[in-house]
Design an enzyme around this catalytic site. Structure first.
Site, short mmCIF file in Angstrom:
data_model
loop_
_atom_site.label_atom_id
_atom_site.label_comp_id
_atom_site.label_asym_id
_atom_site.label_seq_id
_atom_site.Cartn_x
_atom_site.Cartn_y
_atom_site.Cartn_z
N HIS A 99 45.30 -25.82 -15.69
CA HIS A 99 44.07 -25.74 -16.50
C HIS A 99 43.69 -24.28 -16.45
CE1 HIS A 99 39.92 -27.53 -17.70
NE2 HIS A 99 39.80 -26.21 -17.73
N HIS A 101 42.52 -20.74 -15.95
CA HIS A 101 41.46 -20.24 -15.08
C HIS A 101 41.65 -18.76 -14.82
CE1 HIS A 101 44.73 -21.86 -12.60
NE2 HIS A 101 44.48 -20.88 -11.76
P1 5GP Z 1 46.63 -20.49 -9.54
O1 5GP Z 1 47.60 -20.41 -8.38
O2 5GP Z 1 46.97 -21.66 -10.45
O3 5GP Z 1 46.43 -19.21 -10.28
O4 5GP Z 1 45.22 -20.76 -8.88
C1 5GP Z 1 44.80 -22.02 -8.48
C2 5GP Z 1 43.71 -21.79 -7.47
O5 5GP Z 1 42.99 -23.00 -7.32
C3 5GP Z 1 44.22 -21.40 -6.08
O6 5GP Z 1 43.71 -20.11 -5.74
C4 5GP Z 1 43.70 -22.51 -5.18
O7 5GP Z 1 43.26 -22.03 -3.93
C5 5GP Z 1 42.56 -23.10 -5.99
N1 5GP Z 1 42.32 -24.52 -5.76
C6 5GP Z 1 43.26 -25.50 -5.75
N2 5GP Z 1 42.67 -26.69 -5.55
C7 5GP Z 1 41.33 -26.46 -5.44
C8 5GP Z 1 40.21 -27.32 -5.23
O8 5GP Z 1 40.32 -28.54 -5.11
N3 5GP Z 1 39.00 -26.73 -5.16
C9 5GP Z 1 38.83 -25.37 -5.32
N4 5GP Z 1 37.59 -24.91 -5.23
N5 5GP Z 1 39.87 -24.54 -5.52
C10 5GP Z 1 41.11 -25.08 -5.59
ZN ZN Z 2 41.83 -29.74 -17.22
#
Ligand code: 5GP
Ligand code: ZN
Length: 115
Positions: A99, A101
């Site tokens: 999703h 972000h």
């Molecule tokens: P990506 O690796 O996809 O760029 O970032 C995903 C981020 O989501 C990671 O930094 C991870 O720590 C965070 N994250 C994953 N699950 C959760 C959750 O349940 N709650 C929160 N607040 N952050 C989450």
């Molecule tokens: Zn979503």
């Protein structure tokens, strides 16, 4: 549009607790569960857009609203000396939650530069 299997859609819906720091009509923002800096906030569109590769003329308003929110959140968090905004896109980009972000990372002098 939301995706009932999506973790961040569930956070936005309040089905899973999140450390919410900001919300408006288009955007939801919350503290990263695994912070990489003193301030580490995730800014997401309420619209389920899987990743940056799915941004197009139909949905780009939601992305623009994310960046408007980023400026407001950074000010509210006192990041007056700057911060970094990071988006990981897809498998090679290290994206773990599908999703869209944007990570706001700050609150200290950031040393690691990727580019
Ligand atoms: P990506 O690796 O996809 O760029 O970032 C995903 C981020 O989501 C990671 O930094 C991870 O720590 C965070 N994250 C994953 N699950 C959760 C959750 O349940 N709650 C929160 N607040 N952050 C989450
Ligand atoms: Zn979503």
């Amino acid at each position: 549009m939301t995706d009932s299997n999506c973790l961040f859609c569930k956070l936005i819906a309040g089905e899973i607790p999140s450390g919410k720091v900001y919300e408006d009509e288009y955007v939801y923002a919350f503290r990263d569960i695994n912070p990489q800096a003193p301030v580490h906030i995730l800014v997401v569109p309420k619209e389920h857009i899987a990743c940056a590769a799915e941004i197009n003329g139909e949905n780009s308003l939601h992305v623009a609203k994310c960046f408007e929110a980023i400026a407001k959140i950074a000010e509210a968090e006192g990041l007056d000396k700057g911060y970094r905004v990071v988006n990981n896109c897809g498998d090679d980009g290290g994206q773990t939650v599908m999703h869209l972000h944007f990570h706001i990372i700050g609150g200290t002098k950031l040393s690691e530069r990727i580019i």
